[in-house]
Design a protein around this motif. Structure first.
Motif, short mmCIF file in Angstrom:
data_model
loop_
_atom_site.label_atom_id
_atom_site.label_comp_id
_atom_site.label_asym_id
_atom_site.label_seq_id
_atom_site.Cartn_x
_atom_site.Cartn_y
_atom_site.Cartn_z
N ASN A 167 17.93 11.31 -25.26
CA ASN A 167 17.88 11.44 -23.81
C ASN A 167 16.43 11.36 -23.35
O ASN A 167 15.58 12.10 -23.86
CB ASN A 167 18.50 12.77 -23.38
N PRO A 168 16.10 10.46 -22.41
CA PRO A 168 14.69 10.30 -22.01
C PRO A 168 14.05 11.58 -21.52
O PRO A 168 12.91 11.90 -21.87
CB PRO A 168 14.76 9.25 -20.90
N TRP A 169 14.76 12.33 -20.67
CA TRP A 169 14.18 13.57 -20.15
C TRP A 169 14.08 14.61 -21.26
O TRP A 169 13.11 15.39 -21.30
CB TRP A 169 15.02 14.09 -18.99
N GLY A 170 15.04 14.61 -22.16
CA GLY A 170 14.96 15.52 -23.30
C GLY A 170 13.80 15.17 -24.21
O GLY A 170 13.16 16.06 -24.79
N ILE A 171 13.50 13.88 -24.34
CA ILE A 171 12.37 13.45 -25.16
C ILE A 171 11.06 14.00 -24.61
O ILE A 171 10.19 14.47 -25.36
CB ILE A 171 12.33 11.91 -25.24
N ILE A 172 10.92 13.97 -23.29
CA ILE A 172 9.69 14.50 -22.67
C ILE A 172 9.56 16.00 -22.95
O ILE A 172 8.48 16.48 -23.33
CB ILE A 172 9.70 14.22 -21.15
N ILE A 173 10.65 16.74 -22.78
CA ILE A 173 10.60 18.19 -22.97
C ILE A 173 10.33 18.55 -24.43
O ILE A 173 9.44 19.36 -24.74
CB ILE A 173 11.92 18.83 -22.49
N VAL A 174 11.08 17.92 -25.35
CA VAL A 174 10.91 18.24 -26.77
C VAL A 174 9.52 17.80 -27.25
O VAL A 174 8.88 18.49 -28.05
CB VAL A 174 12.02 17.56 -27.60
N SER A 175 9.05 16.66 -26.75
CA SER A 175 7.71 16.20 -27.14
C SER A 175 6.64 17.19 -26.70
O SER A 175 5.67 17.43 -27.43
CB SER A 175 7.43 14.83 -26.51
N PHE A 176 6.82 17.76 -25.51
CA PHE A 176 5.85 18.74 -25.04
C PHE A 176 5.79 19.95 -25.97
O PHE A 176 4.70 20.39 -26.37
CB PHE A 176 6.22 19.18 -23.62
N PHE A 177 6.95 20.47 -26.35
CA PHE A 177 6.96 21.65 -27.21
C PHE A 177 6.47 21.32 -28.62
O PHE A 177 5.81 22.14 -29.27
CB PHE A 177 8.37 22.26 -27.26
N MET A 178 6.77 20.11 -29.10
CA MET A 178 6.25 19.72 -30.41
C MET A 178 4.73 19.55 -30.35
O MET A 178 4.02 19.88 -31.31
CB MET A 178 6.91 18.41 -30.86
N GLY A 179 4.24 19.05 -29.23
CA GLY A 179 2.79 18.95 -29.06
C GLY A 179 2.13 20.32 -29.05
O GLY A 179 1.06 20.51 -29.65
N VAL A 180 2.77 21.27 -28.38
CA VAL A 180 2.25 22.65 -28.38
C VAL A 180 2.23 23.20 -29.80
O VAL A 180 1.27 23.87 -30.22
CB VAL A 180 3.11 23.54 -27.47
N LEU A 181 3.27 22.88 -30.57
CA LEU A 181 3.34 23.36 -31.95
C LEU A 181 2.23 22.74 -32.80
O LEU A 181 1.59 23.44 -33.61
CB LEU A 181 4.71 23.03 -32.54
N LEU A 182 1.98 21.45 -32.62
CA LEU A 182 0.93 20.79 -33.40
C LEU A 182 -0.45 21.33 -33.05
O LEU A 182 -1.29 21.56 -33.93
CB LEU A 182 0.99 19.28 -33.17
#
Length: 204
Positions: A142-157
């Motif tokens: 899901n495009p909007w889900g990709i943005i949200i999950v990418s943000f949290f993965m970026g925070v994790l990295l």
């Protein structure tokens, strides 16, 4: 896999013709000029590449949902046999997707180098491609889900750097956390879709 071919090709250049003579032997190129760098916002690590990422997500949404090619891609992903029966050329679409995804990955690498690091060096990617697989799976494409999950993965990295400095944990700890998240989601999917029953055999 062509991933490793590309990695070793880049390493050949940064260890050889492109190595900066003033790098004291470290495998890296000379710093990029200011004209080749993406501008940063508010003296932070956020740069112009974030808009490119959003545009790519919107383009993905448009192509997948509103074009014939997107319909063919979804049909191949849902049921390859039914897609072939409908006359959709699976091999052609798969090869085309490989080229498009490779181009997008190359653009992401350019954004990473030009936006943050400012030079090409060994190990500049800590496995972003494999992280993207986790992001796509967790977001259910899901495009909007990709943005949200990418943000949290970026925070994790980014938080992984702090873990290394403050708690003296190895860099692999971030990957372990990512794996735990993925396994937790997989387990929840299994529990939701399947019902486990324990059957006791009656004694005769």
């Amino acid at each position: 896999m062509l991933n490793y071919v590309a990695i070793h090709l880049v390493e050949y250049y940064i260890y050889g013709p492109w190595r900066d003579p003033s790098s004291l032997g470290f495998p890296m190129t000379a710093p990029f000029p200011a004209s080749a760098r993406l501008p940063l916002f508010f003296d932070s690590r956020v740069h112009l590449g974030i808009f490119a990422a959003i545009i790519l997500v919107l383009a993905y949404r448009l192509i997948i949902r509103w074009t014939r090619w997107g319909f063919e891609i979804r049909a191949i992903g849902d049921n390859p046999k039914a897609a072939a029966y409908a006359g959709i050329l699976s091999r052609r679409n798969i090869v085309l997707l490989l080229f498009v995804s490779g181009a997008v990955a190359g653009m992401a690498g350019m954004i990473e180098i030009s936006g943050l690091q400012g030079r090409l060096q060994h190990g500049f990617s800590p496995g972003y491609g494999y992280t993207a697989i986790i992001v796509a799976w967790l977001a259910r494409l899901n495009p909007w889900g990709i943005i949200i999950v990418s943000f949290f993965m970026g925070v994790l990295l980014v938080g992984g750097d702090t873990l290394q400095v403050v708690m003296r944990l190895p860099v692999a700890s971030v990957q372990v956390i990512q794996g735990c998240i993925l396994f937790a989601v997989l387990a929840s999917e299994f529990i939701r879709n399947y019902r486990v029953q324990f059957i006791r055999k009656e004694r005769e």
